[in-house]
Design a protein around this motif. Structure first.
Motif, PDB file in Angstrom:
ATOM      1  N   VAL A  58       0.870  -1.172   0.000  1.00 49.02           N
ATOM      2  CA  VAL A  58       0.000   0.000   0.000  1.00 49.02           C
ATOM      3  C   VAL A  58       0.908   1.222   0.000  1.00 49.02           C
ATOM      4  O   VAL A  58       1.721   1.395   0.898  1.00 49.02           O
ATOM      5  N   ALA A  59       0.785   2.051  -1.023  1.00 48.61           N
ATOM      6  CA  ALA A  59       1.593   3.259  -1.090  1.00 48.61           C
ATOM      7  C   ALA A  59       1.004   4.310  -0.152  1.00 48.61           C
ATOM      8  O   ALA A  59      -0.167   4.659  -0.259  1.00 48.61           O
ATOM      9  N   VAL A  60       1.817   4.792   0.770  1.00 47.48           N
ATOM     10  CA  VAL A  60       1.354   5.767   1.744  1.00 47.48           C
ATOM     11  C   VAL A  60       2.194   7.027   1.623  1.00 47.48           C
ATOM     12  O   VAL A  60       3.414   6.981   1.714  1.00 47.48           O
ATOM     13  N   ASP A  61       1.541   8.154   1.408  1.00 43.99           N
ATOM     14  CA  ASP A  61       2.224   9.436   1.335  1.00 43.99           C
ATOM     15  C   ASP A  61       2.523   9.891   2.757  1.00 43.99           C
ATOM     16  O   ASP A  61       1.626   9.962   3.588  1.00 43.99           O
ATOM     17  N   VAL A  62       3.783  10.204   3.055  1.00 45.01           N
ATOM     18  CA  VAL A  62       4.157  10.595   4.408  1.00 45.01           C
ATOM     19  C   VAL A  62       3.889  12.068   4.680  1.00 45.01           C
ATOM     20  O   VAL A  62       3.960  12.508   5.820  1.00 45.01           O
ATOM     21  N   GLU A  63       3.589  12.853   3.656  1.00 43.49           N
ATOM     22  CA  GLU A  63       3.243  14.258   3.852  1.00 43.49           C
ATOM     23  C   GLU A  63       1.776  14.348   4.244  1.00 43.49           C
ATOM     24  O   GLU A  63       0.910  13.853   3.530  1.00 43.49           O
ATOM     25  N   LYS A  64       1.498  14.972   5.370  1.00 43.20           N
ATOM     26  CA  LYS A  64       0.144  15.028   5.923  1.00 43.20           C
ATOM     27  C   LYS A  64      -0.290  16.475   6.148  1.00 43.20           C
ATOM     28  O   LYS A  64       0.523  17.379   6.233  1.00 43.20           O
ATOM     29  N   GLU A  65      -1.602  16.651   6.268  1.00 42.87           N
ATOM     30  CA  GLU A  65      -2.175  17.912   6.694  1.00 42.87           C
ATOM     31  C   GLU A  65      -2.913  17.642   7.997  1.00 42.87           C
ATOM     32  O   GLU A  65      -3.659  16.669   8.104  1.00 42.87           O
ATOM     33  N   VAL A  66      -2.686  18.499   8.976  1.00 39.83           N
ATOM     34  CA  VAL A  66      -3.316  18.346  10.285  1.00 39.83           C
ATOM     35  C   VAL A  66      -4.345  19.462  10.437  1.00 39.83           C
ATOM     36  O   VAL A  66      -4.028  20.634  10.278  1.00 39.83           O
ATOM     37  N   ILE A  67      -5.568  19.081  10.737  1.00 35.76           N
ATOM     38  CA  ILE A  67      -6.687  20.012  10.869  1.00 35.76           C
ATOM     39  C   ILE A  67      -7.115  20.051  12.333  1.00 35.76           C
ATOM     40  O   ILE A  67      -7.337  19.004  12.935  1.00 35.76           O
ATOM     41  N   ASN A  68      -7.232  21.260  12.876  1.00 32.98           N
ATOM     42  CA  ASN A  68      -7.734  21.453  14.239  1.00 32.98           C
ATOM     43  C   ASN A  68      -8.993  22.299  14.175  1.00 32.98           C
ATOM     44  O   ASN A  68      -8.995  23.366  13.554  1.00 32.98           O
ATOM     45  N   ILE A  69     -10.051  21.825  14.829  1.00 36.30           N
ATOM     46  CA  ILE A  69     -11.314  22.556  14.866  1.00 36.30           C
ATOM     47  C   ILE A  69     -11.869  22.527  16.290  1.00 36.30           C
ATOM     48  O   ILE A  69     -11.986  21.453  16.886  1.00 36.30           O
ATOM     49  N   LEU A  70     -12.197  23.711  16.822  1.00 34.95           N
ATOM     50  CA  LEU A  70     -12.900  23.788  18.099  1.00 34.95           C
ATOM     51  C   LEU A  70     -14.376  23.544  17.834  1.00 34.95           C
ATOM     52  O   LEU A  70     -14.965  24.187  16.968  1.00 34.95           O
ATOM     53  N   VAL A  71     -14.963  22.626  18.591  1.00 33.28           N
ATOM     54  CA  VAL A  71     -16.345  22.224  18.355  1.00 33.28           C
ATOM     55  C   VAL A  71     -17.109  22.219  19.674  1.00 33.28           C
ATOM     56  O   VAL A  71     -16.622  21.668  20.661  1.00 33.28           O
ATOM     57  N   PRO A  72     -18.314  22.813  19.698  1.00 30.21           N
ATOM     58  CA  PRO A  72     -19.144  22.696  20.905  1.00 30.21           C
ATOM     59  C   PRO A  72     -19.418  21.217  21.192  1.00 30.21           C
ATOM     60  O   PRO A  72     -19.614  20.419  20.268  1.00 30.21           O
ATOM     61  N   ASP A  73     -19.445  20.863  22.462  1.00 28.70           N
ATOM     62  CA  ASP A  73     -19.611  19.455  22.831  1.00 28.70           C
ATOM     63  C   ASP A  73     -20.846  18.808  22.212  1.00 28.70           C
ATOM     64  O   ASP A  73     -20.818  17.631  21.867  1.00 28.70           O
ATOM     65  N   GLY A  74     -21.899  19.555  22.012  1.00 29.21           N
ATOM     66  CA  GLY A  74     -23.122  19.000  21.442  1.00 29.21           C
ATOM     67  C   GLY A  74     -23.024  18.668  19.958  1.00 29.21           C
ATOM     68  O   GLY A  74     -23.910  18.000  19.416  1.00 29.21           O
ATOM     69  N   GLU A  75     -21.970  19.121  19.292  1.00 29.88           N
ATOM     70  CA  GLU A  75     -21.816  18.890  17.852  1.00 29.88           C
ATOM     71  C   GLU A  75     -20.670  17.941  17.504  1.00 29.88           C
ATOM     72  O   GLU A  75     -20.407  17.691  16.329  1.00 29.88           O
ATOM     73  N   ILE A  76     -20.010  17.410  18.509  1.00 31.34           N
ATOM     74  CA  ILE A  76     -18.809  16.598  18.268  1.00 31.34           C
ATOM     75  C   ILE A  76     -19.087  15.396  17.380  1.00 31.34           C
ATOM     76  O   ILE A  76     -18.359  15.139  16.421  1.00 31.34           O
TER      77      ILE A  76
END
Length: 121
Positions: A58-76
């Motif tokens: 399985v070819a896996v690209d080692v370059e990644k994008e990291v996404i951070n999002i603040l979310v209200p607990d009721g929408e997690i």
């Protein structure tokens, strides 16, 4: 001198999602479609997993994008599921997602939002 108030949020969590490069926009859009307000993205370089999955051809690209999002607990749950599916995280080597409960967060909150919540400034 005007007084400055710090409005803290306590019922929020941080959703962190690591995906293959060029998928972050799709993942963020999917989160926004279910109510998330914004996101922060940064780049990362993965180590280790590509060697393991290479054995399985399985070819896996080692370059990644990291996404951070603040979310209200009721929408997690909605945001989590939407991001998981958009990032194709049910496929080996595509990335992962997790939620971290935050004790306290602070940012600018528009006065109209504060008024709706009954908070006086």
């Amino acid at each position: 001198m005007s007084q400055r108030n710090i409005i803290t949020l306590s019922d929020v969590s941080l959703v962190t999602c690591m995906v293959q490069r060029k998928l972050a926009d799709d993942v963020i859009r999917s989160a926004q479609d279910v109510g998330a307000q914004g996101a922060t993205v940064h780049f990362a370089h993965g180590v280790g997993a590509h060697e393991l999955l290479g054995i399985l051809s399985v070819a896996v690209d080692v370059e990644k994008e990291v996404i951070n999002i603040l979310v209200p607990d009721g929408e997690i749950d909605q945001v989590f599921e939407s991001m998981f599916l958009a990032g194709k995280l049910d496929t080996p080597g595509m990335g992962y997602i997790y939620v971290t409960k935050l004790e306290k967060a602070a940012t600018y909150v528009h006065p109209e939002v504060l008024a709706e919540l009954g908070i006086k400034t």
